[in-house]
Motif scaffolding. Structure first.
Motif, PDB file in Angstrom:
ATOM      1  N   VAL A  97      44.813  26.867  43.403  1.00  0.00           N
ATOM      2  CA  VAL A  97      43.931  26.486  42.300  1.00  0.00           C
ATOM      3  C   VAL A  97      43.017  27.669  41.990  1.00  0.00           C
ATOM      4  CG1 VAL A  97      42.033  24.973  41.574  1.00  0.00           C
ATOM      5  CG2 VAL A  97      43.989  24.029  42.829  1.00  0.00           C
ATOM      6  N   TYR A  98      42.932  28.026  40.723  1.00  0.00           N
ATOM      7  CA  TYR A  98      42.023  29.087  40.286  1.00  0.00           C
ATOM      8  C   TYR A  98      40.653  28.488  40.019  1.00  0.00           C
ATOM      9  CZ  TYR A  98      39.831  32.490  37.099  1.00  0.00           C
ATOM     10  OH  TYR A  98      38.962  33.365  36.486  1.00  0.00           O
ATOM     11  N   VAL A  99      39.594  29.179  40.491  1.00  0.00           N
ATOM     12  CA  VAL A  99      38.216  28.776  40.233  1.00  0.00           C
ATOM     13  C   VAL A  99      37.459  29.983  39.713  1.00  0.00           C
ATOM     14  CG1 VAL A  99      36.069  27.881  41.197  1.00  0.00           C
ATOM     15  CG2 VAL A  99      38.264  27.059  42.088  1.00  0.00           C
ATOM     16  N   GLY A 100      36.884  29.870  38.511  1.00  0.00           N
ATOM     17  CA  GLY A 100      36.108  30.968  37.956  1.00  0.00           C
ATOM     18  C   GLY A 100      35.268  30.501  36.792  1.00  0.00           C
ATOM     19  N   PHE A 101      34.074  31.073  36.653  1.00  0.00           N
ATOM     20  CA  PHE A 101      33.147  30.622  35.625  1.00  0.00           C
ATOM     21  C   PHE A 101      32.733  31.747  34.671  1.00  0.00           C
ATOM     22  CE2 PHE A 101      32.601  27.805  39.332  1.00  0.00           C
ATOM     23  CZ  PHE A 101      33.065  26.637  38.752  1.00  0.00           C
ATOM     24  N   ALA A 137      37.419  33.667  41.305  1.00  0.00           N
ATOM     25  CA  ALA A 137      37.007  34.825  40.501  1.00  0.00           C
ATOM     26  C   ALA A 137      35.507  35.033  40.643  1.00  0.00           C
ATOM     27  CB  ALA A 137      37.375  34.608  39.043  1.00  0.00           C
ATOM     28  N   ARG A 138      35.099  36.259  40.943  1.00  0.00           N
ATOM     29  CA  ARG A 138      33.668  36.540  41.129  1.00  0.00           C
ATOM     30  C   ARG A 138      32.874  36.217  39.858  1.00  0.00           C
ATOM     31  NH1 ARG A 138      36.012  41.222  43.209  1.00  0.00           N
ATOM     32  NH2 ARG A 138      36.056  41.328  45.475  1.00  0.00           N
ATOM     33  N   GLY A 139      33.308  36.782  38.719  1.00  0.00           N
ATOM     34  CA  GLY A 139      32.615  36.563  37.457  1.00  0.00           C
ATOM     35  C   GLY A 139      31.161  37.003  37.508  1.00  0.00           C
ATOM     36  N   TRP A 140      30.412  36.650  36.456  1.00  0.00           N
ATOM     37  CA  TRP A 140      28.991  36.994  36.410  1.00  0.00           C
ATOM     38  C   TRP A 140      28.182  36.143  37.382  1.00  0.00           C
ATOM     39  CZ3 TRP A 140      27.294  38.092  30.650  1.00  0.00           C
ATOM     40  CH2 TRP A 140      28.047  39.167  30.162  1.00  0.00           C
ATOM     41  N   ALA A 141      28.781  35.068  37.893  1.00  0.00           N
ATOM     42  CA  ALA A 141      28.092  34.261  38.895  1.00  0.00           C
ATOM     43  C   ALA A 141      28.157  34.898  40.274  1.00  0.00           C
ATOM     44  CB  ALA A 141      28.703  32.852  38.946  1.00  0.00           C
ATOM     45  N   GLY A 142      29.025  35.902  40.452  1.00  0.00           N
ATOM     46  CA  GLY A 142      29.123  36.577  41.742  1.00  0.00           C
ATOM     47  C   GLY A 142      29.634  35.685  42.851  1.00  0.00           C
ATOM     48  N   LEU A 143      30.593  34.812  42.575  1.00  0.00           N
ATOM     49  CA  LEU A 143      31.138  33.934  43.615  1.00  0.00           C
ATOM     50  C   LEU A 143      31.756  34.771  44.724  1.00  0.00           C
ATOM     51  CD1 LEU A 143      32.797  31.077  41.513  1.00  0.00           C
ATOM     52  CD2 LEU A 143      30.462  31.241  42.389  1.00  0.00           C
ATOM     53  N   ALA A 144      31.603  34.289  45.946  1.00  0.00           N
ATOM     54  CA  ALA A 144      32.050  35.044  47.117  1.00  0.00           C
ATOM     55  C   ALA A 144      32.709  34.090  48.116  1.00  0.00           C
ATOM     56  CB  ALA A 144      30.855  35.749  47.770  1.00  0.00           C
ATOM     57  N   PRO A 145      33.469  34.628  49.086  1.00  0.00           N
ATOM     58  CA  PRO A 145      34.097  33.759  50.090  1.00  0.00           C
ATOM     59  C   PRO A 145      33.052  32.977  50.874  1.00  0.00           C
ATOM     60  CG  PRO A 145      34.994  35.986  50.180  1.00  0.00           C
ATOM     61  CD  PRO A 145      33.816  36.047  49.271  1.00  0.00           C
ATOM     62  N   ILE A 146      33.392  31.769  51.279  1.00  0.00           N
ATOM     63  CA  ILE A 146      32.460  30.955  52.062  1.00  0.00           C
ATOM     64  C   ILE A 146      32.732  31.067  53.560  1.00  0.00           C
ATOM     65  CG2 ILE A 146      32.174  29.355  50.144  1.00  0.00           C
ATOM     66  CD1 ILE A 146      33.914  27.349  51.704  1.00  0.00           C
TER      67      ILE A 146
END
Length: 404
Positions: free
Chosen positions: A243-247, A276-285
């Motif tokens: 599943v792709y997750v990105g904002f 996807a990191r995106g402008w939210a800067g998502l990172a591994p948990i």
């Protein structure tokens, strides 16, 4: 033929111009793009050998800073002044100017075209800014409409008043500085007599009111032939479709909680995740091997190989996922994103979350529906109906206009 494409906004405002610019170049036109000086915008344009004329501050920095709504008139004045300076220099010798992006930026660019006597086209990438008796307008931050007013025509009148209050003084001050007369109605000036709507008619059907002549071209998408990174290819090949997750350009979800919620919801469905990191800067948990993080990536190629796409509901991402036949879960944050979420739900190709802040439970339930076989069937069927010639049609219309 020389064409100037002008915008100010996020990736969703710039990416369609990349698609149009590429088509124009294929037709032999010379093209320039005025846009914010963000590195990812410059890289996308450099990829098609089109120069970026930087205008204004970084769109990403401005978005992440999240200035208060009360500062909007002041920021609009700066944006318009920046347009007059950059666009005037870039438009010299051009035959046509295409204006889009945030409304004050488009107003500034159109004023330059008026001053220089250049043909101009006003374009929107979502129909919610075009007055229609069939739906209400979007309210500007800090300026809600009276809750007791429900007549759409009255609301559109209030919308025009709000836009004039926010941007009228800034626009007319800048217009006076280049010898142009004042504008009485800023919204009508920007929309013009024949605006273009660069969206897909299946995903975003336009109901033509009698008093507005809209040209719907289809979405402007550049076919992306970039290969996926080797590490991502290996991850995709190592198991079932993830599943792709990105904002995208939305920084509001910039927290460890957002990544935690998303990854846990995906894991609850027994799936791996591409984040996807995106402008939210998502990172591994954590360091488990069921999650792969990407930066800039070919979404057209990736979305065709995932089980579902979880995203914010931007026009570009929604269109790309729909064209790929990928079931969607839309987590709308602001502006037109609830509209796109609603369209995805109504077409039966995914789920619209209620509210901008998902929980593990709500996102997991939405994914359960999106991953159901019947949702994939509908998504695959709708994908075959999406037009692929929007940028080509728009380029031809511009060439015809210049010829006249």
């Amino acid at each position: 033929m020389r064409v100037l494409l002008s915008t100010y906004g996020s990736r969703g405002d710039v990416e369609p111009l990349v698609g149009l610019a590429a088509r124009l170049r294929e037709s032999g036109a010379q093209v320039r793009v005025c846009a914010p000086p963000d590195e990812d915008f410059a890289q996308r344009l450099d990829h098609i050998d089109v120069p970026l004329v930087p205008v204004g501050p970084s769109a990403r920095a401005l978005t992440v800073a999240a200035p208060p709504p009360s500062s909007l008139p002041e920021r609009a004045a700066a944006v318009i002044a920046g347009q007059l300076e950059a666009v005037t220099a870039a438009a010299e010798g051009c035959d046509v100017l295409v204006a889009t992006g945030m409304l004050p930026a488009a107003a500034g660019a159109l004023s330059v075209a008026e001053k220089l006597g250049i043909r101009s086209v006003s374009v929107t990438f979502q129909q919610l800014t075009l007055p229609s008796p069939g739906r209400p307008p979007l309210a500007y931050p800090g300026r809600p409409f009276p809750p007791e007013v429900t007549d759409n025509r009255v609301l559109w009148g209030l919308d025009a008043e709000s836009i004039n209050a926010l941007f009228g003084a800034a626009l007319n001050t800048n217009r006076a500085s280049i010898g142009l007369p004042p504008v009485d109605d800023v919204r009508d000036y920007v929309i013009g007599d024949r605006p273009w709507l660069a969206t897909d008619p299946v995903l975003d059907p336009w109901q033509q009111p009698a008093d507005l002549d809209v040209v719907q071209t289809g979405a402007w998408i550049l076919p992306d032939r970039r290969p996926l990174p080797a590490g991502l290819e290996a991850f995709l090949a190592a198991g079932a479709p993830p599943v792709y997750v990105g904002f995208g350009s939305m920084p509001m979800l910039a927290s460890q909680d957002a990544a935690q919620v998303a990854v846990e919801a995906v894991r609850a469905q027994g799936r791996r995740a591409v984040v996807a990191r995106g402008w939210a800067g998502l990172a591994p948990i954590d360091d488990r091997g069921d999650c792969f993080v990407v930066g800039e990536v070919n979404q057209q190629a990736l979305f065709g190989r995932v089980a579902a796409v979880v995203h914010h509901g931007g026009a570009g991402t929604t269109t790309t996922a729909t064209r790929a036949g990928a079931p969607q879960v839309v987590v709308p944050q602001t502006a037109d994103q609830p509209y796109w979420a609603g369209r995805v739900a109504r077409l039966g190709i995914g789920v619209a979350l209620d509210g901008p802040t998902p929980t593990t439970e709500s996102l997991s339930a939405a994914l359960r529906t999106a991953l159901a076989p019947e949702t994939r069937v509908w998504a695959t069927a709708v994908a075959t109906m999406i037009r692929t010639d929007g940028a080509a049609l728009a380029a031809q219309l511009l060439l015809d206009a210049a010829g006249r």
